[in-house]
Design an enzyme around this catalytic site. Structure first.
Site, PDB file in Angstrom:
ATOM      1  N   CYS A 152       0.832  -1.219   0.000  1.00  0.00           N
ATOM      2  CA  CYS A 152       0.000   0.000   0.000  1.00  0.00           C
ATOM      3  C   CYS A 152       0.858   1.257   0.000  1.00  0.00           C
ATOM      4  CB  CYS A 152      -0.936  -0.015   1.207  1.00  0.00           C
ATOM      5  SG  CYS A 152      -0.131  -0.474   2.757  1.00  0.00           S
ATOM      6  N   HIS A 154      -2.647   5.535   6.275  1.00  0.00           N
ATOM      7  CA  HIS A 154      -1.281   6.036   6.443  1.00  0.00           C
ATOM      8  C   HIS A 154      -1.256   7.497   5.984  1.00  0.00           C
ATOM      9  CE1 HIS A 154       0.066   1.853   6.655  1.00  0.00           C
ATOM     10  NE2 HIS A 154      -0.283   1.613   5.413  1.00  0.00           N
TER      11      HIS A 154
HETATM   12  P1  NAD Z   1      -5.477 -10.913   5.935  1.00  0.00           P
HETATM   13  O1  NAD Z   1      -4.909 -11.655   7.078  1.00  0.00           O
HETATM   14  O2  NAD Z   1      -6.535  -9.906   6.181  1.00  0.00           O
HETATM   15  O3  NAD Z   1      -6.058 -11.933   4.864  1.00  0.00           O
HETATM   16  C1  NAD Z   1      -5.383 -13.096   4.476  1.00  0.00           C
HETATM   17  C2  NAD Z   1      -6.391 -14.219   4.310  1.00  0.00           C
HETATM   18  O4  NAD Z   1      -5.702 -15.382   3.856  1.00  0.00           O
HETATM   19  C3  NAD Z   1      -7.122 -14.594   5.596  1.00  0.00           C
HETATM   20  O5  NAD Z   1      -8.492 -14.762   5.298  1.00  0.00           O
HETATM   21  C4  NAD Z   1      -6.472 -15.934   6.003  1.00  0.00           C
HETATM   22  O6  NAD Z   1      -7.363 -16.778   6.695  1.00  0.00           O
HETATM   23  C5  NAD Z   1      -6.148 -16.517   4.638  1.00  0.00           C
HETATM   24  N1  NAD Z   1      -5.091 -17.521   4.633  1.00  0.00           N
HETATM   25  C6  NAD Z   1      -4.108 -17.736   5.545  1.00  0.00           C
HETATM   26  N2  NAD Z   1      -3.320 -18.756   5.146  1.00  0.00           N
HETATM   27  C7  NAD Z   1      -3.823 -19.181   3.955  1.00  0.00           C
HETATM   28  C8  NAD Z   1      -3.439 -20.204   3.056  1.00  0.00           C
HETATM   29  N3  NAD Z   1      -2.393 -20.982   3.286  1.00  0.00           N
HETATM   30  N4  NAD Z   1      -4.178 -20.355   1.938  1.00  0.00           N
HETATM   31  C9  NAD Z   1      -5.254 -19.570   1.670  1.00  0.00           C
HETATM   32  N5  NAD Z   1      -5.662 -18.586   2.503  1.00  0.00           N
HETATM   33  C10 NAD Z   1      -4.940 -18.397   3.631  1.00  0.00           C
HETATM   34  O7  NAD Z   1      -4.239 -10.271   5.177  1.00  0.00           O
HETATM   35  P2  NAD Z   1      -4.265  -8.997   4.230  1.00  0.00           P
HETATM   36  O8  NAD Z   1      -4.144  -7.778   5.073  1.00  0.00           O
HETATM   37  O9  NAD Z   1      -5.373  -9.113   3.271  1.00  0.00           O
HETATM   38  O10 NAD Z   1      -2.857  -9.138   3.507  1.00  0.00           O
HETATM   39  C11 NAD Z   1      -2.684 -10.009   2.400  1.00  0.00           C
HETATM   40  C12 NAD Z   1      -1.465  -9.577   1.619  1.00  0.00           C
HETATM   41  O11 NAD Z   1      -1.684  -8.238   1.156  1.00  0.00           O
HETATM   42  C13 NAD Z   1      -0.160  -9.513   2.421  1.00  0.00           C
HETATM   43  O12 NAD Z   1       0.908  -9.792   1.556  1.00  0.00           O
HETATM   44  C14 NAD Z   1      -0.089  -8.066   2.860  1.00  0.00           C
HETATM   45  O13 NAD Z   1       1.227  -7.640   3.146  1.00  0.00           O
HETATM   46  C15 NAD Z   1      -0.637  -7.385   1.626  1.00  0.00           C
HETATM   47  N6  NAD Z   1      -1.192  -6.063   1.854  1.00  0.00           N
HETATM   48  C16 NAD Z   1      -1.956  -5.802   2.964  1.00  0.00           C
HETATM   49  C17 NAD Z   1      -2.433  -4.526   3.172  1.00  0.00           C
HETATM   50  C18 NAD Z   1      -3.240  -4.172   4.389  1.00  0.00           C
HETATM   51  O14 NAD Z   1      -3.179  -3.039   4.835  1.00  0.00           O
HETATM   52  N7  NAD Z   1      -4.013  -5.063   4.953  1.00  0.00           N
HETATM   53  C19 NAD Z   1      -2.181  -3.521   2.234  1.00  0.00           C
HETATM   54  C20 NAD Z   1      -1.462  -3.834   1.077  1.00  0.00           C
HETATM   55  C21 NAD Z   1      -0.960  -5.115   0.911  1.00  0.00           C
END
Ligand code: NAD
Length: 355
Positions: free
Chosen positions: A140, A220
């Site tokens: 992000c 942020h």
């Molecule tokens: P999150 O924890 O909200 O969602 C991840 C999901 O994946 C959950 O539902 C979890 O149960 C599931 N999961 C866990 N292990 C798994 C597996 N082995 N197979 C399938 N599903 C599985 O995480 P998020 O915040 O959505 O982040 C996901 C990615 O996006 C990360 O790389 C993070 O760094 C990136 N990201 C997050 C944000 C943010 O602010 N949340 C912003 C930009 C990028």
């Protein structure tokens, strides 16, 4: 119609799925879940086919009335592209699964850059992803910085960029994150990883970033100083340049939007799904020029700004349309860019002319 599978349906995955569904040229083939929790119920209510990550837990889904559409292997095999939005590090573990099925995949910014051939931002390097099989949509913060840096680099050149990132402590659903009463250097070492991450998109740019975490879940905020190579004519020229970018919104003073809280409130009033803000929001009054030094402050909605980038990454990977065409289609399908601010800006200009 491209079939898109979403593996990891959490904060990012559920938003990306809805954004894919809004596009005329792609559809959600299914979403993969490990556990039948509230987000899974939401997926089922939206009638997304739910595939199970662990086959031996399928009965747990059936117990709450969700009949699994298949297993993760089947989702990957049946999809034209997989968007992996699993937690940081899990995407890298998943890559062999995608390779096994010869399915192109998009990873998220929590993965190391080495997970994919290309680190991606639709404004900056869409074309680089057209020949790739695996791309990583940068985080992000990196997305927000790349969108800002791209037009400045093109128009004026960038001598150096120095950015302080005041980062939200956690997302609203992350009850174990913080701080709850502090402002914490995070990381305390300089530069934070964000500067080098921007360099995965702009290898030539001299950028250093400093990171802190504060007790908010909203957004942020970046305090930006860019030393340009060529001095712009005046501040207004820079405001017009940034205001003319499709994923940058300049927030005028008259709106009284004075922080991330009012921004989120505005987004909810505007009917944005989940109050999401897909664009960088730059306070117009903060855009200040001192010779070649440009200053500004922008807010980045961490849960949302990478969402349109994922949609564009699908088109880039599958080579269906050009970057500008994809961005325009994504923007239009999502209803981006807060027309009310833009319209009111025009109205104000008209009024001033009339006066
Ligand atoms: P999150 O924890 O909200 O969602 C991840 C999901 O994946 C959950 O539902 C979890 O149960 C599931 N999961 C866990 N292990 C798994 C597996 N082995 N197979 C399938 N599903 C599985 O995480 P998020 O915040 O959505 O982040 C996901 C990615 O996006 C990360 O790389 C993070 O760094 C990136 N990201 C997050 C944000 C943010 O602010 N949340 C912003 C930009 C990028």
């Amino acid at each position: 119609m491209l079939r898109v599978g979403v593996n990891g349906y959490g904060t990012i995955g559920k938003r990306v799925a809805d954004a894919v569904r809004a596009q005329p040229d792609m559809r959600v083939h299914g979403v993969a879940k490990r556990r039948p929790e509230y987000v899974t119920i939401g997926a089922a209510e939206k009638e997304y086919p739910v595939y199970v990550v662990e086959a031996d837990r399928a009965d747990e889904f059936r117990e709450i009335g969700i009949e699994p559409a298949g297993t993760i292997d089947e989702l990957v095999a049946e999809s034209d592209v997989i968007i992996d939005a699993t937690p940081s590090g899990v995407g890298t573990e998943n890559r062999p699964l995608y390779e096994r099925h010869d399915t192109p995949a998009i990873f998220q910014g929590g993965e190391a850059a080495t997970v994919a051939e290309v680190s991606f931002n639709a404004r900056a390097n869409y074309a680089d992803a057209e020949a790739a099989e695996y791309v990583r949509v940068v985080s992000c913060n990196t997305t927000g910085l790349s969108r800002l840096v791209a037009p400045l680099e093109e128009r004026y050149g960038i001598d150096k960029a120095r950015v302080t990132l005041i980062r939200r402590g956690g997302d609203p659903d992350q009850i174990d994150r913080g701080p709850i009463n502090d402002a914490v250097p995070d990381p305390v070492t300089i530069p934070s990883h964000h500067g080098p991450d921007v360099q995965t998109i702009f290898p030539e740019i001299d950028i250093d970033t400093i990171g802190l975490k504060v007790p908010t879940t909203n957004m942020h905020v970046h305090a930006v100083n860019v030393t340009l190579e060529r001095e712009p004519g005046d501040e207004q020229q820079v405001r017009d340049l940034l205001g003319g970018e499709d994923r940058l919104v300049t927030i005028p003073d008259y709106t009284d939007i004075d922080g991330a809280g009012t921004l989120k409130d505005f987004a909810l009033d505007a009917g944005r799904p989940r109050g999401d803000i897909w664009e960088n929001c730059i306070w117009e009054e903060s855009i200040t020029l001192r010779g070649r030094d440009l200053y500004c402050m922008q807010a980045i909605h961490q849960e949302a700004d990478v969402v349109p980038e994922n949609v564009d990454a699908v088109r880039a990977l599958t080579g269906t349309v050009s970057g500008p065409a994809s961005r325009a289609l994504t923007n239009e399908s999502l209803g981006m860019c807060f027309g009310r601010i833009r319209d009111r800006d025009d109205l104000t200009a008209d009024r001033q002319t009339a006066d």
